[in-house]
Design a protein around this motif. Structure first.
Motif, short mmCIF file in Angstrom:
data_model
loop_
_atom_site.label_atom_id
_atom_site.label_comp_id
_atom_site.label_asym_id
_atom_site.label_seq_id
_atom_site.Cartn_x
_atom_site.Cartn_y
_atom_site.Cartn_z
N ARG A 117 0.82 -1.31 -0.10
CA ARG A 117 0.00 0.10 0.01
C ARG A 117 0.92 1.34 0.05
O ARG A 117 0.46 2.26 -0.82
N ASP A 118 1.96 1.42 0.86
CA ASP A 118 2.68 2.51 1.16
C ASP A 118 3.65 2.62 -0.09
O ASP A 118 3.89 3.92 -0.23
N THR A 119 4.10 1.65 -0.65
CA THR A 119 5.14 2.08 -1.61
C THR A 119 4.51 1.64 -3.24
O THR A 119 4.54 2.67 -4.01
N LEU A 120 3.91 0.68 -3.43
CA LEU A 120 3.46 0.20 -4.58
C LEU A 120 2.37 1.11 -4.95
O LEU A 120 2.28 1.82 -6.17
N GLY A 157 1.88 4.39 -7.70
CA GLY A 157 1.06 4.24 -8.79
C GLY A 157 1.41 2.97 -9.63
O GLY A 157 1.19 2.73 -10.83
N THR A 158 2.24 2.14 -9.29
CA THR A 158 2.53 0.78 -9.83
C THR A 158 1.55 -0.23 -9.76
O THR A 158 1.60 -1.28 -10.32
N ALA A 196 -7.82 -1.34 -6.94
CA ALA A 196 -8.51 -2.48 -6.83
C ALA A 196 -7.57 -3.79 -6.54
O ALA A 196 -8.06 -4.79 -6.00
N ASP A 197 -6.01 -3.60 -6.90
CA ASP A 197 -5.31 -4.67 -6.78
C ASP A 197 -5.08 -5.11 -5.01
O ASP A 197 -4.83 -6.12 -4.66
#
Length: 294
Positions: free
Chosen positions: A243-246, A250-251, A255-256
């Motif tokens: 959550r905090d990095t990916l 924006g990678t 929804a993911d």
């Protein structure tokens, strides 16, 4: 995604627990961490059992993937294709009629007597009672607990083994076992014949299966596929990093982050996986339709 509260008992994932059902403890046998508690005296290589001087120095996957000089591969690799094809045929033929199934992943190092082992056994039992076969990697630790729970719950206990230098065959609770030489063939079987994954605490192999499932769901290659991460203390840091990095970079998309359930509650695991479907339905045998094809 659910973030359950910490375990009120304070038990660590790998901490010894008292098992009222009397499950045997591999730790008590004095086996080194990460190694089988007992050596059955053979090496598994696909359908073969080898010992003594017949045990190879390298695995089949290693020989397939190693870089080579010269042109020997031109003559060797086409023949390998036949062996790979045979593994697919054997897997498809063996698993096609197992009905709805759920795969459970986790570390071979978390043996009987740990909280993770006891939780896995109970989860597998309840999922099996709910009309699902249980598929594991067939080895010790979490895999053994999954197969034992499947037997206790009246479900089919399935083990998909792999040729590894430090594991020596399927555990004693596997009812239907298939040994593979190639990881990618085995991974196809997990995805094709499972209707969902339960991911217990595990290492690199568990992470490999988890992120492959994420990728297949994200890209629509498999549909209606619940993924449950069990153990908020164990998996919470990974979820926070996603959550905090990916997500922040924006990678991945919001929804993911909804592709999975994170929980410490066994009831929630069973609810997320759901009951097995009608074996005569279009989605029977654990197949995952893609563009209308299974």
């Amino acid at each position: 995604m659910t973030r359950a509260t910490d375990d009120p008992t304070g038990d660590a994932i790998g901490a010894p627990v008292s098992d009222p059902a009397g499950a045997p403890s591999d730790e008590a046998a004095g086996a080194p961490e990460g190694e089988p508690a007992s050596d059955p005296g053979f090496y598994s290589k696909g359908p073969l059992r080898l010992s003594g001087g017949q045990v190879p120095e390298t695995t089949t996957d290693q020989r397939l993937l190693e870089s080579k000089s010269g042109t020997d591969w031109v003559h060797e690799d086409p023949w390998r294709v036949m062996r790979i094809q045979a593994e697919f045929v054997e897997g498809f033929g063996s698993l096609a009629e197992i009905g709805p199934a759920v795969s459970i992943f986790g570390s071979a190092r978390l043996k009987g007597g740990t909280q993770a082992y006891a939780d896995t056994r109970e989860i597998a039992r309840r999922i099996a009672e709910n009309g699902n076969a249980i598929i594991t990697g067939g080895g010790p630790g979490i895999m053994e607990a999954g197969n034992l729970g499947a037997c206790e719950g009246g479900g089919v206990s399935i083990g998909l083994g792999i040729e590894l230098p430090f594991e020596t065959g399927l555990n004693e609770h596997v009812e239907l076992g298939v040994n593979f030489r190639y990881f990618f063939v085995r991974k196809t079987m997990f995805l094709k014949y499972s209707r969902g994954f339960v991911v217990m605490p595990g290492g690199l192999g568990t992470l490999d299966e988890l992120f492959e499932a994420f990728t297949m769901v994200q890209t629509g290659k498999i549909t209606s596929f619940p993924i449950v991460l069990f153990g908020t203390d164990y998996w919470g840091g990974l979820v926070d990093w996603m959550r905090d990095t990916l997500l922040a970079a924006g990678t991945i998309s919001e929804a993911d982050m909804n592709m999975f359930t994170l929980t410490d509650d066994i009831d929630e695991v069973v609810a997320a996986i759901g009951p097995g479907t009608n074996p005569n339905s279009a989605n029977s045998a654990g197949s995952n339709p893609v563009d209308g094809r299974s």
